[in-house]
Design a protein around this motif. Structure first.
Motif, mmCIF file in Angstrom:
data_model
loop_
_atom_site.group_PDB
_atom_site.id
_atom_site.type_symbol
_atom_site.label_atom_id
_atom_site.label_comp_id
_atom_site.label_asym_id
_atom_site.label_seq_id
_atom_site.Cartn_x
_atom_site.Cartn_y
_atom_site.Cartn_z
ATOM 1 N N LEU A 16 0.148 -14.064 -1.847
ATOM 2 C CA LEU A 16 -1.129 -13.369 -1.652
ATOM 3 C C LEU A 16 -1.195 -12.766 -0.256
ATOM 4 O O LEU A 16 -1.722 -11.681 -0.054
ATOM 5 C CB LEU A 16 -2.315 -14.313 -1.877
ATOM 6 N N LYS A 17 -0.618 -13.478 0.718
ATOM 7 C CA LYS A 17 -0.616 -12.965 2.089
ATOM 8 C C LYS A 17 0.121 -11.632 2.150
ATOM 9 O O LYS A 17 -0.375 -10.658 2.716
ATOM 10 C CB LYS A 17 0.048 -13.988 3.019
ATOM 11 N N GLU A 18 1.304 -11.606 1.507
ATOM 12 C CA GLU A 18 2.076 -10.360 1.495
ATOM 13 C C GLU A 18 1.323 -9.259 0.748
ATOM 14 O O GLU A 18 1.367 -8.104 1.137
ATOM 15 C CB GLU A 18 3.451 -10.603 0.852
ATOM 16 N N LEU A 19 0.602 -9.674 -0.306
ATOM 17 C CA LEU A 19 -0.169 -8.714 -1.090
ATOM 18 C C LEU A 19 -1.281 -8.117 -0.224
ATOM 19 O O LEU A 19 -1.477 -6.908 -0.175
ATOM 20 C CB LEU A 19 -0.758 -9.437 -2.313
ATOM 21 N N GLN A 20 -2.002 -8.995 0.503
ATOM 22 C CA GLN A 20 -3.111 -8.530 1.340
ATOM 23 C C GLN A 20 -2.617 -7.737 2.547
ATOM 24 O O GLN A 20 -3.272 -6.818 3.002
ATOM 25 C CB GLN A 20 -3.945 -9.718 1.824
ATOM 26 N N ASP A 21 -1.452 -8.121 3.073
ATOM 27 C CA ASP A 21 -0.942 -7.437 4.259
ATOM 28 C C ASP A 21 -0.136 -6.185 3.909
ATOM 29 O O ASP A 21 0.411 -5.531 4.796
ATOM 30 C CB ASP A 21 -0.068 -8.403 5.096
ATOM 31 N N GLY A 22 -0.043 -5.881 2.636
ATOM 32 C CA GLY A 22 0.670 -4.667 2.211
ATOM 33 C C GLY A 22 2.186 -4.789 2.274
ATOM 34 O O GLY A 22 2.899 -3.789 2.233
ATOM 35 N N GLU A 23 2.677 -6.028 2.385
ATOM 36 C CA GLU A 23 4.138 -6.212 2.468
ATOM 37 C C GLU A 23 4.706 -6.527 1.089
ATOM 38 O O GLU A 23 5.007 -7.670 0.779
ATOM 39 C CB GLU A 23 4.452 -7.369 3.429
ATOM 40 N N TYR A 24 4.805 -5.511 0.259
ATOM 41 C CA TYR A 24 5.306 -5.743 -1.092
ATOM 42 C C TYR A 24 5.909 -4.462 -1.656
ATOM 43 O O TYR A 24 5.624 -3.366 -1.178
ATOM 44 C CB TYR A 24 4.168 -6.197 -2.014
ATOM 45 N N ARG B 126 -3.737 0.412 -7.358
ATOM 46 C CA ARG B 126 -3.828 1.844 -7.638
ATOM 47 C C ARG B 126 -2.509 2.493 -7.251
ATOM 48 O O ARG B 126 -1.919 2.146 -6.229
ATOM 49 C CB ARG B 126 -4.956 2.492 -6.851
ATOM 50 N N CYS B 127 -2.041 3.425 -8.089
ATOM 51 C CA CYS B 127 -0.817 4.147 -7.776
ATOM 52 C C CYS B 127 -1.184 5.385 -6.964
ATOM 53 O O CYS B 127 -2.065 6.146 -7.353
ATOM 54 C CB CYS B 127 -0.108 4.554 -9.067
ATOM 55 N N ASN B 128 -0.522 5.584 -5.830
ATOM 56 C CA ASN B 128 -0.833 6.733 -4.976
ATOM 57 C C ASN B 128 -0.203 8.016 -5.500
ATOM 58 O O ASN B 128 -0.583 9.102 -5.108
ATOM 59 C CB ASN B 128 -0.344 6.492 -3.546
ATOM 60 N N THR B 129 0.779 7.869 -6.400
ATOM 61 C CA THR B 129 1.466 9.053 -6.922
ATOM 62 C C THR B 129 0.728 9.621 -8.138
ATOM 63 O O THR B 129 0.320 10.767 -8.123
ATOM 64 C CB THR B 129 2.929 8.711 -7.282
ATOM 65 N N THR C 150 -1.281 0.835 -3.893
ATOM 66 C CA THR C 150 -2.217 0.173 -2.980
ATOM 67 C C THR C 150 -2.965 -0.924 -3.721
ATOM 68 O O THR C 150 -3.342 -0.736 -4.884
ATOM 69 C CB THR C 150 -3.275 1.190 -2.463
ATOM 70 N N LEU C 151 -3.197 -2.028 -3.032
ATOM 71 C CA LEU C 151 -3.993 -3.105 -3.623
ATOM 72 C C LEU C 151 -5.473 -2.726 -3.556
ATOM 73 O O LEU C 151 -5.983 -2.365 -2.499
ATOM 74 C CB LEU C 151 -3.762 -4.402 -2.824
ATOM 75 N N ILE C 152 -6.168 -2.804 -4.694
ATOM 76 C CA ILE C 152 -7.621 -2.588 -4.685
ATOM 77 C C ILE C 152 -8.323 -3.932 -4.554
ATOM 78 O O ILE C 152 -9.239 -4.096 -3.764
ATOM 79 C CB ILE C 152 -8.104 -1.871 -5.966
ATOM 80 N N SER C 153 -7.871 -4.901 -5.355
ATOM 81 C CA SER C 153 -8.504 -6.213 -5.305
ATOM 82 C C SER C 153 -7.513 -7.289 -5.725
ATOM 83 O O SER C 153 -6.817 -7.125 -6.727
ATOM 84 C CB SER C 153 -9.714 -6.236 -6.251
ATOM 85 N N PRO C 154 -7.421 -8.381 -4.947
ATOM 86 C CA PRO C 154 -6.495 -9.451 -5.345
ATOM 87 C C PRO C 154 -6.949 -10.169 -6.616
ATOM 88 O O PRO C 154 -6.209 -10.958 -7.181
ATOM 89 C CB PRO C 154 -6.479 -10.400 -4.144
ATOM 90 N N TYR C 155 -8.181 -9.930 -7.059
ATOM 91 C CA TYR C 155 -8.649 -10.511 -8.320
ATOM 92 C C TYR C 155 -8.978 -9.385 -9.281
ATOM 93 O O TYR C 155 -9.685 -8.453 -8.914
ATOM 94 C CB TYR C 155 -9.880 -11.380 -8.098
ATOM 95 N N GLY C 156 -8.440 -9.459 -10.476
ATOM 96 C CA GLY C 156 -8.640 -8.381 -11.442
ATOM 97 C C GLY C 156 -9.423 -8.825 -12.651
ATOM 98 O O GLY C 156 -10.293 -9.682 -12.560
ATOM 99 N N SER C 157 -9.064 -8.247 -13.823
ATOM 100 C CA SER C 157 -9.846 -8.482 -15.038
ATOM 101 C C SER C 157 -9.691 -9.903 -15.568
ATOM 102 O O SER C 157 -10.535 -10.386 -16.300
ATOM 103 C CB SER C 157 -9.415 -7.483 -16.100
ATOM 104 N N THR C 158 -8.594 -10.572 -15.246
ATOM 105 C CA THR C 158 -8.419 -11.980 -15.599
ATOM 106 C C THR C 158 -7.880 -12.696 -14.352
ATOM 107 O O THR C 158 -7.366 -12.032 -13.450
ATOM 108 C CB THR C 158 -7.402 -12.166 -16.762
ATOM 109 N N PRO C 159 -7.975 -14.039 -14.326
ATOM 110 C CA PRO C 159 -7.526 -14.743 -13.119
ATOM 111 C C PRO C 159 -6.066 -14.484 -12.759
ATOM 112 O O PRO C 159 -5.687 -14.591 -11.602
ATOM 113 C CB PRO C 159 -7.727 -16.223 -13.465
ATOM 114 N N CYS C 160 -5.238 -14.136 -13.741
ATOM 115 C CA CYS C 160 -3.816 -14.001 -13.449
ATOM 116 C C CYS C 160 -3.434 -12.626 -12.915
ATOM 117 O O CYS C 160 -2.289 -12.409 -12.545
ATOM 118 C CB CYS C 160 -2.968 -14.365 -14.672
#
Lengths: 165, 252
Positions: free
Chosen positions: A114-122, A150-153, A135-145
């Motif tokens: 999650l740290k790498e996800l939040q820090d953009g290191e992925y 969002r795709c920038n392309t 780009t990460l919009i939210s670490p929590y989505g439509s289900t817990p998993c």
């Protein structure tokens, strides 16, 4: 009961493999690695399932689906939910990872924390256009998993199945 | 208190703390500051409710009087609830909710981590599963506290106010009830003083990074683990229990 009096473990497994995950119907509960064991003793079948998340609401649905499916095949089964060892995303089969991607969900990749996800290191690949510019919009989505990306392309949003390791 | 009574009460302390926190967090559903946070808190509430479900189901089995998790959740009064007071406090603003969440997440993360090695198979199994989830919650609340504390003047002030308000409820997390002492002797429960040590280190370094100050010489509140609560708990229970108490056999 098939074959008179003995239940075949592989037959049970093949039945379980026809049960889709209620949230992600393109993959089966077997492909997701949710089946811990099938124990057959004196013609009684015990199916042990490992929930993906402690509170996953689909767990009870899956429990019912298994009992129903086996009953249709004249097998009386009991389903037990086991928490140890814990389910991890490493249990998802290769074919299921591919199916997830085709379904529009980026599969868990490279043990991203999650740290790498939040820090953009992925490096996560957009399941629609295969771009790695996401780009990460939210670490929590439509289900817990899942997390929401969002795709920038291609500018589309998509779900990313978080690593649970 | 014999071993059996202590084990039952110990599971209620853990289960009730999860249940009441989940209930409080779910009050944010549909009211989050923006959609993604709304989803995040709803997911965290759901995870926490899942832990409560397993713990209370197990408590019912240990008690062995035919009560399942629903009976325990919906048909006990405030004095029979043993959650810590911290989790029953009102949500307040988002800073207040996040400071409370940070305190609880840091505690639960280290607690469940220690519980993974416990000799009771059900508890260690749950802990192995839950700790992966709580790790995510902990990252989430830490991230917000750093942003709030180190953000604008207002976000900083609101977070500092929340810290001043909530600090006095953190001591109870580490004050062992008689049942917890017995369970620790039985090598089931982890040592609360050890958890307190790691918790303090974590929280102090994080708050320092967020430019927030821990209030000094605070009298620590307690009583929740003995069933003596703040005035807020009964209101939570009234809302949570009204339907099953009115229609005891209602099914979805």
């Amino acid at each position: 009961m098939q074959n008179g009096n003995s239940v075949d473990k592989n037959f049970v497994l093949s039945l379980l493999n026809s049960i889709p995950d209620p949230e992600i119907p393109v993959v089966s509960i077997v492909e997701l690695g949710m089946i811990k064991d099938i124990i057959i003793k004196d013609n009684k079948v015990l199916v042990q399932i490992m929930p993906t998340y402690t509170a996953c609401p689909a767990t009870w649905q899956i429990q019912n689906d298994i009992e129903k499916k086996l009953k249709e095949n004249n097998i009386n089964a009991q389903v037990e939910i086991v928490y140890s060892p814990a389910w991890t995303t490493d249990r998802i089969s290769e074919t299921a990872l591919k199916k997830l991607s085709e379904y529009g969900i980026a599969p868990p990749q490279n043990k991203i924390s999650l740290k790498e996800l939040q820090d953009g290191e992925y490096t996560i690949t957009c399941p629609r256009c295969n771009s790695n510019e996401v780009t990460l919009i939210s670490p929590y989505g439509s289900t817990p998993c899942k997390a929401l990306m969002r795709c920038n392309t291609c500018k589309e949003t998509f779900d990313y199945f978080k690593c649970h390791i | 208190m014999n071993y059996h009574e202590a084990f039952f009460k110990y599971l209620l302390i853990l289960g009730d703390t999860s249940l009441i926190l989940a209930q409080r967090l779910s009050e944010w559903t549909g009211h989050g500051p923006f959609l993604e946070e709304d989803l995040a808190l709803t997911n965290i509430a759901l995870d926490t409710l899942g832990h409560a479900n397993v713990l209370l189901e197990y408590a019912g089995k240990v008690e062995n009087k035919g009560r399942d998790q629903d009976k325990l959740a919906f048909f006990r009064n405030g004095r029979e609830y043993f959650n810590v007071k911290l989790v029953e406090l009102p949500n307040g603003d988002y800073a207040n909710t996040m400071v409370r969440q940070l305190f609880v997440d840091a505690f639960r993360y280290h607690y469940f981590n220690a519980l993974c090695g416990c000799k009771d198979e059900t508890l260690s199994g749950l802990a192995q599963k839950a700790v992966k989830e709580i790790k995510y919650h902990y990252r989430h609340s830490s991230w917000w506290i750093k942003r709030f504390g180190d953000g604008t003047e207002e976000s900083h002030q609101r977070t500092q106010n929340a810290l001043n308000n909530l600090w006095r409820f953190t001591g109870e997390l580490f004050m062992p009830d008689e049942s917890e002492k017995i369970m620790e002797e039985e090598k089931i429960a982890p040592s609360l003083s050890q958890i307190q040590y790691i918790w303090n280190e974590d929280i102090q370094s994080l708050l320092k990074e967020a430019n927030l100050t821990i209030p000094k010489d605070v009298y620590m509140q307690s009583g929740g683990k003995q069933g003596v609560h703040t005035e807020y708990l009964d209101y939570i229970l009234a809302e949570m229990q009204s339907l099953p108490r009115m229609y005891p056999d209602a099914k979805w």
